[in-house]
Design a protein around this motif. Structure first.
Motif, PDB file in Angstrom:
ATOM      1  N   UNK A 161       0.795  -1.231   0.000  1.00  0.00           N
ATOM      2  CA  UNK A 161       0.000   0.000   0.000  1.00  0.00           C
ATOM      3  C   UNK A 161       0.831   1.287   0.000  1.00  0.00           C
ATOM      4  N   UNK A 162       2.019   1.235   0.590  1.00  0.00           N
ATOM      5  CA  UNK A 162       2.880   2.423   0.621  1.00  0.00           C
ATOM      6  C   UNK A 162       3.830   2.467  -0.574  1.00  0.00           C
ATOM      7  N   UNK A 163       3.870   1.409  -1.325  1.00  0.00           N
ATOM      8  CA  UNK A 163       4.714   1.352  -2.512  1.00  0.00           C
ATOM      9  C   UNK A 163       6.160   0.982  -2.206  1.00  0.00           C
ATOM     10  N   UNK A 164       6.839   0.531  -3.246  1.00  0.00           N
ATOM     11  CA  UNK A 164       8.253   0.163  -3.180  1.00  0.00           C
ATOM     12  C   UNK A 164       8.928   0.795  -4.390  1.00  0.00           C
ATOM     13  N   UNK A 165      10.038   1.492  -4.169  1.00  0.00           N
ATOM     14  CA  UNK A 165      10.758   2.145  -5.267  1.00  0.00           C
ATOM     15  C   UNK A 165      11.416   1.095  -6.163  1.00  0.00           C
ATOM     16  N   UNK A 166      11.082   1.151  -7.454  1.00  0.00           N
ATOM     17  CA  UNK A 166      11.707   0.280  -8.442  1.00  0.00           C
ATOM     18  C   UNK A 166      12.563   1.090  -9.409  1.00  0.00           C
ATOM     19  N   UNK A 167      12.731   2.355  -9.125  1.00  0.00           N
ATOM     20  CA  UNK A 167      13.516   3.257  -9.955  1.00  0.00           C
ATOM     21  C   UNK A 167      13.025   4.661  -9.734  1.00  0.00           C
ATOM     22  N   UNK A 168      13.673   5.612 -10.384  1.00  0.00           N
ATOM     23  CA  UNK A 168      13.280   7.005 -10.235  1.00  0.00           C
ATOM     24  C   UNK A 168      11.864   7.204 -10.760  1.00  0.00           C
ATOM     25  N   UNK A 169      10.991   7.707  -9.903  1.00  0.00           N
ATOM     26  CA  UNK A 169       9.571   7.910 -10.240  1.00  0.00           C
ATOM     27  C   UNK A 169       8.875   6.616 -10.663  1.00  0.00           C
ATOM     28  N   UNK A 170       9.315   5.494 -10.108  1.00  0.00           N
ATOM     29  CA  UNK A 170       8.726   4.190 -10.427  1.00  0.00           C
ATOM     30  C   UNK A 170       8.401   3.455  -9.131  1.00  0.00           C
ATOM     31  N   UNK A 171       7.264   3.772  -8.555  1.00  0.00           N
ATOM     32  CA  UNK A 171       6.846   3.145  -7.307  1.00  0.00           C
ATOM     33  C   UNK A 171       5.837   2.052  -7.616  1.00  0.00           C
ATOM     34  N   UNK A 172       6.161   0.827  -7.183  1.00  0.00           N
ATOM     35  CA  UNK A 172       5.266  -0.314  -7.406  1.00  0.00           C
ATOM     36  C   UNK A 172       4.442  -0.569  -6.150  1.00  0.00           C
ATOM     37  N   UNK A 173       3.143  -0.743  -6.356  1.00  0.00           N
ATOM     38  CA  UNK A 173       2.222  -1.070  -5.278  1.00  0.00           C
ATOM     39  C   UNK A 173       1.811  -2.539  -5.369  1.00  0.00           C
ATOM     40  N   UNK A 174       1.938  -3.093  -6.553  1.00  0.00           N
ATOM     41  CA  UNK A 174       1.721  -4.518  -6.785  1.00  0.00           C
ATOM     42  C   UNK A 174       2.998  -5.077  -7.396  1.00  0.00           C
TER      43      UNK A 174
END
Length: 156
Positions: free
Chosen positions: A94-107
């Motif tokens: 729900x809070x997201x995980x950074x996968x890169x610059x401006x790339x937040x994954x929630x799933x």
């Protein structure tokens, strides 16, 4: 198109199962998130444990973030030998995980595709997750059962 393909694929085992979905998770970084979905695949007997390292190595080569708040980590190349049978695992952050610059994954959807099945898996995930309203519901859901139903619903 929904992930109902996953339900139809195998009579003995589904590619996506209810116990392959984690909700309300937290990860310090993308590698911890990848580890979470990888461990589900291992626990379900879909992959060998070394497949998790291959998923992380793939992430180091090129991000698996596909947009719309979704990342699809998977192993490639020699990692195919570590796949026992096709499967996917889903972790919701729900809070997201950074996968890169401006790339937040929630799933984060971990993928293991036996043979050429990974292409169908990727296509079905992309189709199911292009609807922003549906993705928002998946991100905000508090139930693995609800996520399972949304990802496997039949589409007319």
């Amino acid at each position: 198109m929904a992930l109902n393909w996953f339900k139809r694929q195998s009579k003995k085992k589904e590619i996506l199962t209810r116990d392959g979905i984690l909700v309300k998770m937290h990860a310090k970084d993308k590698y911890e998130a990848i580890e979470m979905v990888g461990k589900i695949l291992v626990k379900q007997g879909k992959v060998q444990a070394s497949y998790i390292d291959a998923m992380k190595a793939r992430e180091n080569m090129l991000t698996t973030y596909i947009g719309n708040g979704i990342a699809i980590p998977h192993g490639v190349g020699e990692a195919k030998d570590k796949i026992i049978e096709s499967g996917i695992a889903v972790a919701q952050f729900p809070e997201g995980v950074e996968f890169g610059e401006n790339q937040k994954a929630y799933l984060v959807i971990g993928i293991a595709g036996k043979g050429d099945e990974h292409l169908n898996i990727l296509a079905n995930i992309a189709s199911a997750c292009e609807d922003e309203k549906k993705v928002k519901k998946l991100i905000n859901s508090t139930s693995a059962d609800e996520i399972y139903e949304m990802l496997t619903e039949e589409v007319s």
